[in-house]
Design a protein around this motif. Structure first.
Motif, PDB file in Angstrom:
ATOM      1  N   GLN A  39      -8.921 -37.599 -80.591  1.00 60.04           N
ATOM      2  CA  GLN A  39      -9.692 -37.581 -79.343  1.00 60.04           C
ATOM      3  C   GLN A  39      -8.705 -37.636 -78.194  1.00 60.04           C
ATOM      4  O   GLN A  39      -7.614 -38.218 -78.330  1.00 60.04           O
ATOM      5  CB  GLN A  39     -10.603 -38.803 -79.285  1.00 60.04           C
ATOM      6  CG  GLN A  39     -11.708 -38.750 -80.311  1.00 60.04           C
ATOM      7  CD  GLN A  39     -12.195 -40.140 -80.661  1.00 60.04           C
ATOM      8  OE1 GLN A  39     -11.442 -41.102 -80.696  1.00 60.04           O
ATOM      9  NE2 GLN A  39     -13.475 -40.243 -80.924  1.00 60.04           N
ATOM     10  N   SER A  42      -6.282 -40.700 -77.327  1.00 61.58           N
ATOM     11  CA  SER A  42      -6.361 -41.661 -78.436  1.00 61.58           C
ATOM     12  C   SER A  42      -5.009 -42.226 -78.855  1.00 61.58           C
ATOM     13  O   SER A  42      -4.968 -43.176 -79.625  1.00 61.58           O
ATOM     14  CB  SER A  42      -7.045 -41.023 -79.648  1.00 61.58           C
ATOM     15  OG  SER A  42      -6.278 -39.922 -80.077  1.00 61.58           O
ATOM     16  N   PRO A 376     -12.560 -31.363 -78.197  1.00 65.46           N
ATOM     17  CA  PRO A 376     -12.329 -32.788 -78.524  1.00 65.46           C
ATOM     18  C   PRO A 376     -13.083 -33.703 -77.570  1.00 65.46           C
ATOM     19  O   PRO A 376     -13.285 -33.367 -76.400  1.00 65.46           O
ATOM     20  CB  PRO A 376     -10.813 -32.945 -78.308  1.00 65.46           C
ATOM     21  CG  PRO A 376     -10.444 -31.858 -77.344  1.00 65.46           C
ATOM     22  CD  PRO A 376     -11.410 -30.728 -77.538  1.00 65.46           C
ATOM     23  N   ASP A 377     -13.491 -34.872 -78.076  1.00 66.80           N
ATOM     24  CA  ASP A 377     -14.092 -35.904 -77.215  1.00 66.80           C
ATOM     25  C   ASP A 377     -12.988 -36.722 -76.556  1.00 66.80           C
ATOM     26  O   ASP A 377     -11.819 -36.627 -76.937  1.00 66.80           O
ATOM     27  CB  ASP A 377     -14.938 -36.866 -78.064  1.00 66.80           C
ATOM     28  CG  ASP A 377     -16.146 -36.165 -78.644  1.00 66.80           C
ATOM     29  OD1 ASP A 377     -16.672 -35.253 -77.980  1.00 66.80           O
ATOM     30  OD2 ASP A 377     -16.537 -36.519 -79.777  1.00 66.80           O
ATOM     31  N   ALA A 379     -11.410 -40.462 -76.125  1.00 66.24           N
ATOM     32  CA  ALA A 379     -11.377 -41.698 -76.922  1.00 66.24           C
ATOM     33  C   ALA A 379     -11.994 -42.855 -76.123  1.00 66.24           C
ATOM     34  O   ALA A 379     -12.240 -42.752 -74.919  1.00 66.24           O
ATOM     35  CB  ALA A 379      -9.938 -42.022 -77.308  1.00 66.24           C
TER      36      ALA A 379
END
Ligand SMILES: Cc1cc2nc3c(=O)[nH]c(=O)nc-3n(C[C@H](O)[C@H](O)[C@H](O)COP(=O)(O)OP(=O)(O)OC[C@H]3O[C@@H](n4cnc5c(N)ncnc54)[C@H](O)[C@@H]3O)c2cc1C
Length: 391
Positions: A39, A42, A376-377, A379
């Motif tokens: 993420q 991250s 992607p997300d 984090a």
């Protein structure tokens, strides 16, 4: 046949270094994308305290070091970006505080004298008597307090601002990306057929993940960070407390968790020496330090949690902290470490220079070929992680 997308630059790793570089290259017309295997943020980035250092920490031995010079312009550069007038548009990001305070204990060993030996710091700090942070307004407080030109940013909001603006160029590949010998990278995702990217230049800003590249010798320096929460916390604080060493005894920043509760995030010497202590010992030591420095607060009523995180940097002789950011080039592949979040803009400038040296010109990208690929997300901030044990 596997689909292949040609690009000017592919960036591997979505921390601050990769995201800032992506923004800079896209604003200059380069066909650039960023690939993240977990993420965004991250690795180290969401663990950062968000202090845009202006050189204070690096001047504690009293001379104008190379690190202090490199970092001195960063507060102005970041403020320009936050106001929308800089090289990267951070108007959607949040400034947590305009200044970091510095307070010195009255111990004769405190390093405050060293600050005044540094010409750079004399112009960048002012002594304050009024408008002290709430916790230092207590009648028992006896130290000297200085205001430093070091803004504190909300790191999560910086990541969100960059991710929102360049979302079309962010690609999620759950398997860590490894380059092929021809400089291409292949993305894998369980819901997609593999996709090969063929960039004219490949940049690794993968933090600890840079170690996967054989030529990118790096060092890891751990920190054992502490977080505090509870109704007894006496308001927000952004401050370094100076002790006897070159590292502040304690560095405090303040944040809100997902439920709107105040969090004190504690680093500095506490986190550096804390790698020798296990979780219980670190919590006990943190309570002792807080009680010694701010004895009028009931620290037994405050909950503490800890986590360990590695700082990833280019390898230095003797494993010392690098003076500034670092980059290593091997053919058309570049590996980069910002060393400090605050230095990501300087690193991106140097990386763009390298891209130009490789004679990469800005070209349009076939965005349709990437439109279906998962993104992607972002984090979760350390204090919101479900696995944490608070005590
Ligand atoms: C506790 C702590 C506090 C700090 N506080 C400050 C501060 O207040 N001010 C400051 O200026 N600096 C601070 N720093 C330093 C700063 O956080 C780092 O220098 C910076 O965040 C590094 O960013 P990065 O983008 O290089 O790496 P990272 O943030 O580690 O990002 C790397 C990314 O690459 C991804 N990745 C890894 N391998 C692969 C692969 N093979 N394929 C695809 N993706 C991959 C990871 O998932 C990760 O998202 C702090 C650091 C720590 C640890």
């Amino acid at each position: 046949m596997k689909p292949v997308v040609k690009l000017d630059v592919a960036i591997v790793g979505g921390g601050i270094a990769g995201l800032w570089l992506l923004a800079r290259l896209r604003e200059r017309g380069y066909g650039a994308v960023l690939v993240e295997s977990q993420q965004l943020g991250s690795g180290q980035t969401l663990c950062a305290q968000g202090i845009i250092h202006g050189g204070a920490k690096y001047s504690l031995h009293g001379s104008l070091s190379a690190s202090a010079q490199a970092i001195a312009g960063m507060p102005t550069l970041w403020r320009r970006c936050l106001s929308g007038a800089g090289e990267v548009d951070l108007r959607e990001a949040r400034l947590l505080a305009e200044h970091q305070y510095l307070w010195a204990t009255q111990a004769p060993t405190s390093r405050i004298a060293a600050f005044f030996a540094s010409k750079l710091m004399q112009s960048r700090m002012e002594k304050v008597a009024a408008d002290l942070p709430i916790v230092l307004q207590h009648p028992q407080f006896r130290g000297a307090v200085y205001r430093l030109d070091e803004p504190i940013i909300d790191v999560a909001s910086v990541l969100a601002a960059l991710a929102h603006r360049y979302r079309d160029a962010l690609l999620f590949s759950p398997e860590p990306v490894i380059p092929a010998v021809d400089g291409s990278i292949t993305l894998h995702h369980p819901d997609q057929s593999p996709l090969t990217l063929f960039p004219a230049c490949l940049v690794f800003t993968a933090g600890a993940g840079n170690a996967k590249l054989p030529w990118a010798a790096q060092q890891l320096r751990p920190l054992h960070m502490v977080m505090a929460r509870g109704a007894n916390l006496p308001g927000p604080l952004y401050a370094h407390c100076l002790g006897a060493s070159d590292t502040p005894r304690l560095t405090v920043t303040s944040h809100d968790d997902a439920q709107g509760r105040l969090i004190w995030f504690l680093g500095g010497g506490l986190a550096e020496t804390g790698v020798q202590r296990n979780r219980e010992e670190q919590i006990q030591f943190a309570r002792q330090e807080l009680t010694a420095l701010l004895p009028w607060v009931n620290w037994n009523a405050v909950q503490l949690a800890t986590f360990i995180v590695e700082r990833a940097e280019a390898q230095q002789p003797g494993g010392v902290r690098p003076a500034s950011f670092s980059l290593r080039r091997e053919g058309r592949m570049i590996t980069a470490w910002p060393t400090k979040l605050a230095l990501a803009p300087l690193l991106a400038e140097q990386l763009e220079e390298q891209v130009r040296t490789l004679d990469v010109q800005p070209h349009p990208v076939d965005w349709c070929a990437l439109a279906h690929w998962p993104r992607p997300d972002i984090a979760v901030s350390p204090w919101d992680r479900a696995e944490l044990a608070w005590s």
